[in-house]
Design an enzyme around this catalytic site. Structure first.
Site, short mmCIF file in Angstrom:
data_model
loop_
_atom_site.label_atom_id
_atom_site.label_comp_id
_atom_site.label_asym_id
_atom_site.label_seq_id
_atom_site.Cartn_x
_atom_site.Cartn_y
_atom_site.Cartn_z
N ASP A 34 14.02 66.94 1.25
CA ASP A 34 14.68 66.05 0.30
C ASP A 34 13.63 65.17 -0.35
OD1 ASP A 34 16.44 63.84 -0.84
OD2 ASP A 34 17.96 65.07 0.14
N HIS A 176 33.73 79.31 -9.70
CA HIS A 176 34.10 78.22 -8.80
C HIS A 176 34.49 77.02 -9.65
CE1 HIS A 176 34.30 75.86 -5.20
NE2 HIS A 176 33.27 75.10 -5.52
#
Length: 321
Positions: A34, A176
């Protein structure tokens, strides 16, 4: 024998849950990546400290440099901005497209042999951008959407019929988003098709139609309840099911966003379809027969995805080359 290496790009709610599930399922050692300083290291240490309690051996590491994912067998991408109340998946496009280009470059350099699962929204456009940015073979880059959407449909059907979720099968095709295609005709309870159960008086077409709509709105329902953030437990579990099928060559038939090459009459587009996931990645795409109504819904969903891809190309023309 060396354990598999799983790299998780993004150490937020989904990333942390992915790391926990991957360890508890003994899928391998886990690296959390991250850009937020200290966050991946902190979560990795917290997770490592639960391993004696839960009784499993897995090495956890956190990093903010892409070289930490070097040699990963599986990469799961959750990096990007999450949905907020009132925000559609499509609103995220411009922000998360830049993230996918950066992540793709990191994967291309450090984990070119990995099986890559994208979770970042808007999913179908982001997995397309990720494959283009990484240059990995299409069969090794997939999007996680259908497993989650199908799980929601299965849960709602199990609630409706008062049966175990284990006895409910169902799958969702298409993009989606709001145009996803829950296929009631292929949904079963104990092997009995849902349309037959309607005729038997177990439910009504109206109640099933409401369940279909709730499935389409499943992500937004959770976003609106949470007020900040979006779903993370079920999305993480869905991606882990895909990773496990790849790492253990289980050859499960799972609905995933895969690049089509002639299937369903389509080419060069990522869209949700049932596929066999094994050691080679997407080993086979299952072409189910769609009736006229189902095909019309599927085509609308494909058109919505194509619109997102076109928007991506306006922002980053280089992805079309």
């Amino acid at each position: 024998m060396a354990r598999n290496k799983i790299a998780l790009i993004g150490a937020g709610q989904i990333g942390g849950t992915l790391a926990l599930l991957a360890g508890m399922k003994a899928l391998g050692d886990i690296v959390l990546f991250d850009v937020a300083e200290g966050v991946p290291e902190g979560k990795a240490l917290d997770l490592a400290e639960l391993t004696p309690v839960e009784g499993f051996d897995a090495a956890y590491a956190g990093a903010s440099s892409y070289d930490a994912i070097s040699g990963a067998d599986v990469v799961i991408v959750t990096a990007g901005v999450a949905r907020k109340p009132g925000m559609s998946r499509d609103d995220l496009l411009a922000i998360n497209l830049k993230v996918m280009e950066q992540v793709g470059a990191g994967i291309r350099k450090y984990a070119p042999d990995a099986f890559v699962i994208c979770i970042t929204n808007p999913l179908d456009a982001m997995v397309w951008a990720l494959q283009r940015s990484s240059g990995l073979p299409p069969e090794k880059v997939v999007g996680m959407a259908g497993v989650l959407d199908s799980a929601r449909l299965r849960y709602f059907l199990a609630e409706e019929f008062g049966v175990s979720v284990e006895d409910v099968t169902a799958f969702v095709m298409g993009g989606h988003g709001d145009t996803m295609v829950p296929l009631v005709r292929y949904s079963t309870v104990g092997g009995i098709p849902v349309p037959d159960l309607i005729r038997m008086g177990w439910t009504s077409e109206e109640r099933i139609a409401a369940i279909v709509q709730r499935t389409r709105d499943g992500g937004a329902e959770i976003v609106n309840l949470l007020k900040s953030g979006s779903a993370f437990y079920a999305p993480a579990a869905s991606a882990i099911a895909m990773a496990e099928s790849y790492l253990r060559d289980k050859k499960r038939v799972l609905p995933v966003a895969a690049l089509l090459d002639g299937e369903y009459g389509l080419r060069d587009i990522y869209v949700g379809v049932p596929a066999v996931i094994g050691a080679r990645g997407v080993e086979r795409i299952v072409e189910v027969e769609l009736d006229r109504s189902e095909r019309a819904m599927f085509d609308r969903s494909v058109a919505a995805v194509e619109g997102l891809v076109e928007a991506c190309l306006k922002i980053a023309p280089g992805l079309g080359k």
